[in-house]
Design a protein around this motif. Structure first.
Motif, short mmCIF file in Angstrom:
data_model
loop_
_atom_site.label_atom_id
_atom_site.label_comp_id
_atom_site.label_asym_id
_atom_site.label_seq_id
_atom_site.Cartn_x
_atom_site.Cartn_y
_atom_site.Cartn_z
N ALA A 20 -20.80 4.71 -0.74
CA ALA A 20 -21.73 3.71 -1.27
C ALA A 20 -22.92 4.38 -1.96
O ALA A 20 -23.38 3.92 -3.02
N SER A 21 -23.41 5.48 -1.41
CA SER A 21 -24.53 6.20 -2.02
C SER A 21 -24.12 6.87 -3.33
O SER A 21 -24.92 6.97 -4.27
N LYS A 22 -22.87 7.28 -3.40
CA LYS A 22 -22.37 8.03 -4.56
C LYS A 22 -21.98 7.11 -5.72
O LYS A 22 -22.00 7.52 -6.89
N SER A 26 -20.69 1.36 -9.52
CA SER A 26 -19.34 0.79 -9.39
C SER A 26 -19.33 -0.35 -8.38
O SER A 26 -18.63 -1.35 -8.57
N ALA A 27 -20.12 -0.23 -7.31
CA ALA A 27 -20.21 -1.30 -6.32
C ALA A 27 -20.73 -2.58 -6.96
O ALA A 27 -20.19 -3.68 -6.74
N ASP A 28 -21.79 -2.45 -7.75
CA ASP A 28 -22.35 -3.62 -8.44
C ASP A 28 -21.36 -4.17 -9.45
O ASP A 28 -21.22 -5.38 -9.61
N PHE A 30 -18.14 -4.02 -9.38
CA PHE A 30 -17.02 -4.68 -8.72
C PHE A 30 -17.34 -6.15 -8.46
O PHE A 30 -16.47 -7.02 -8.61
N LYS A 31 -18.57 -6.45 -8.11
CA LYS A 31 -18.97 -7.84 -7.90
C LYS A 31 -18.85 -8.62 -9.20
O LYS A 31 -18.36 -9.75 -9.24
N LYS A 32 -19.29 -8.00 -10.29
CA LYS A 32 -19.19 -8.63 -11.61
C LYS A 32 -17.72 -8.81 -12.01
O LYS A 32 -17.32 -9.89 -12.48
N ALA A 33 -16.93 -7.77 -11.79
CA ALA A 33 -15.52 -7.82 -12.17
C ALA A 33 -14.77 -8.89 -11.39
O ALA A 33 -13.87 -9.56 -11.94
N SER A 34 -15.13 -9.07 -10.13
CA SER A 34 -14.42 -10.03 -9.27
C SER A 34 -14.61 -11.47 -9.72
O SER A 34 -13.83 -12.35 -9.35
N ARG A 35 -15.63 -11.71 -10.54
CA ARG A 35 -15.86 -13.07 -11.05
C ARG A 35 -14.94 -13.40 -12.22
O ARG A 35 -14.70 -14.58 -12.50
N VAL A 36 -14.44 -12.38 -12.92
CA VAL A 36 -13.61 -12.64 -14.11
C VAL A 36 -12.21 -12.03 -14.03
O VAL A 36 -11.33 -12.39 -14.82
N LEU A 37 -11.98 -11.10 -13.11
CA LEU A 37 -10.66 -10.49 -12.92
C LEU A 37 -10.22 -10.74 -11.48
O LEU A 37 -10.95 -10.38 -10.56
N LEU A 66 -18.90 5.16 -13.68
CA LEU A 66 -20.15 4.55 -14.12
C LEU A 66 -21.38 5.30 -13.63
O LEU A 66 -22.42 5.30 -14.29
N ASP A 67 -21.27 5.93 -12.47
CA ASP A 67 -22.40 6.65 -11.90
C ASP A 67 -22.53 8.07 -12.43
O ASP A 67 -23.43 8.80 -12.02
N GLY A 68 -21.61 8.46 -13.32
CA GLY A 68 -21.66 9.80 -13.89
C GLY A 68 -20.93 10.85 -13.08
O GLY A 68 -20.96 12.03 -13.43
N ASN A 69 -20.24 10.43 -12.01
CA ASN A 69 -19.45 11.38 -11.22
C ASN A 69 -18.18 11.76 -11.98
O ASN A 69 -17.55 10.90 -12.60
N SER A 70 -17.82 13.02 -11.92
CA SER A 70 -16.56 13.46 -12.51
C SER A 70 -15.55 13.74 -11.41
O SER A 70 -15.92 14.18 -10.31
#
Length: 452
Positions: A20-22, A26-28, A30-37, A66-70
């Motif tokens: 969640a910290s990393k 993406s966590a935020d 996912f909430k947006k995505a769940s409304r339309v997908l 999205l957080d810049g992690n590779s």
């Protein structure tokens, strides 16, 4: 002392906090995505707990979220990217071709040139028809087999995924019977028989008791866990299908151009009657598939020799032979044809990696087994090494171990699919260092579980 289940729950809580910290963005998202997908994704296997990362960029063997992690990617676009994400020489060729039209809608010269190339590199291939996906290729191949033999039944292998085509959408997951989806009537699968992988007795029983048009199978199980054929199994399948007059269809959507340039046919020296291709045949671009076979079978598609629609087997599609996809595929396969030595290096690397991963499993209370052939690699938390998909599920030590390892790997910047059936499809440009990162990460995950 904590038992295994309690230990996993304790570790999951810790890792979910780190995740969640990393991956806050993406966590935020996912909430947006769940409304339309539905489920927050466009394909259910791309979801993983507690929420997926959302990828913004991919290049070579890496993807970024999205957080810049590779992350080092061992999934490579469902295995489509045998030369890594967006190889420059393929992208350049496609961009140049697109300037002359992205979808021609008429016969074009490249479809002929690419078909000629495929007949040179795919064993037993005399003619080709392109399709828009592996699903389509398998659908048309099944229809073609029924047309050629005049028979009804199709035999498929437990755990084998051949796309979403109704007649093959059975026997993929436990209990390996009945429709795999809501909305799929039993009548649509009544002519489909399912038998275990690596079981010649079950196959012969099906062939001897039904009018079987074809046996469709992956030479190496893909989504069933990258499980390898037992010695003489594929030869036995070839002999049985020939004896009972059924066609043998190799679904080489994954094994094609991966195990060898000529796919599983070349690698195992077993000739199929029909081969279906996908993913890599499109060079990493969407809408990729093909059916290849000998001329006698393929002529049943010939509208010149069979002008009456009901005298031939139908095949078509708006985007079949699309110039963008064909350019990508032709460019990639031409490169592989000119550099066949890459396969020895690729297969040698992953033979070594699987040995090292199995050593880690052995060291840590034999919590897991690693299976596979060439670059296809599966990880199984089972009591013994599975020889088919049924065992890969029935012998599981713990379902939660799969969740734990996937989460641990993500935190350690390693990605693979799927969460509940790990099957890794690395590219030719993955290095020994990338493989070592995977080995070390597996060892780390196992150490975390078994430490006292």
């Amino acid at each position: 002392m904590l038992n295994l289940k309690d230990r996993i729950q304790e570790l999951m809580a810790k890792l979910e906090s780190e995740y969640a910290s990393k991956t806050r963005k993406s966590a935020d998202f996912f909430k947006k995505a769940s409304r339309v997908l539905p489920g927050g994704t466009t394909y259910q296997i791309r979801f993983f707990k507690p929420y997926p990362i959302y990828v913004t960029k991919a290049k070579g063997v890496l993807v970024w979220d999205l957080d810049g992690n590779s992350y080092i990617d061992f999934w490579m676009g469902h295995g489509a990217h045998i030369m890594g994400h967006s190889p420059d020489f393929v992208v350049k060729a496609v961009n140049e071709a697109a300037l002359n039209g992205t979808h021609l809608g008429y016969p074009n010269t490249l479809e002929v040139e690419y078909a000629e190339l495929l007949t040179r590199v795919v064993p037993n291939a005399e003619m080709v028809r392109f399709s828009n996906s592996g699903t389509e290729a398998n659908m048309y191949a099944v229809r073609l087999a029924r047309a050629y033999t005049g028979r009804r039944y199709i035999v498929k292998i437990e755990g084998g995924w051949h796309g979403g085509y109704d007649a093959l959408h059975v026997g993929v997951n436990p209990p390996f019977q009945g429709p795999e989806s809501l909305g799929l009537p039993e009548e649509h699968i009544k002519y489909t028989l399912v038998v275990p992988y690596n079981d010649l007795n079950a196959l012969e029983k099906a062939l001897s008791s039904h009018d079987v048009a074809a046996v469709i199978m992956e030479p190496v199980l893909g989504s069933g866990g990258c499980i390898e054929p037992q010695p003489d199994y594929l030869r036995g399948v070839r002999d049985l299908t020939s004896r009972y007059g059924s066609l043998l269809i190799f679904d080489e959507v994954i094994t094609g151009f991966r195990l060898a340039l000529g796919g599983g046919q070349e690698y195992f020296n077993i000739k199929a009657d029909v081969v279906t291709l996908g993913k890599i045949v499109g060079g990493g671009y969407p809408g990729a598939g093909a059916i290849v076979s000998n001329a006698e079978v393929m002529e049943l598609l010939n509208q010149v020799k069979r002008p009456n629609a009901r005298s031939r087997s139908f095949h078509g599609g708006t985007f079949t032979g699309n110039i963008v996809t064909l350019t990508a595929g032709y460019t990639l396969v031409s490169y592989l044809n000119s550099n066949r030595g890459v396969y020895e290096q690729l297969n040698s690397l992953w033979d070594w990696a699987r040995r090292r991963m199995n050593e880690a499993c052995e060291t840590h209370d034999r919590l897991c087994w690693v299976t596979g052939v060439g670059s296809m690699t599966g990880i199984h938390f089972t009591k013994s090494k599975p020889v088919n998909a049924r065992e890969a599920y029935q012998l599981r030590i713990s379902e939660e171990l799969y969740d734990l390892m996937h989460l641990y790997m993500r935190i350690n910047n390693v990605l693979y699919m799927t969460e509940h059936m790990p099957h890794l499809l690395p590219s030719i440009i993955h290095t020994r260092e990338h493989a070592q990162k995977l080995i070390d990460s597996l060892d780390g995950a196992l150490s975390m579980v078994t430490s006292r």
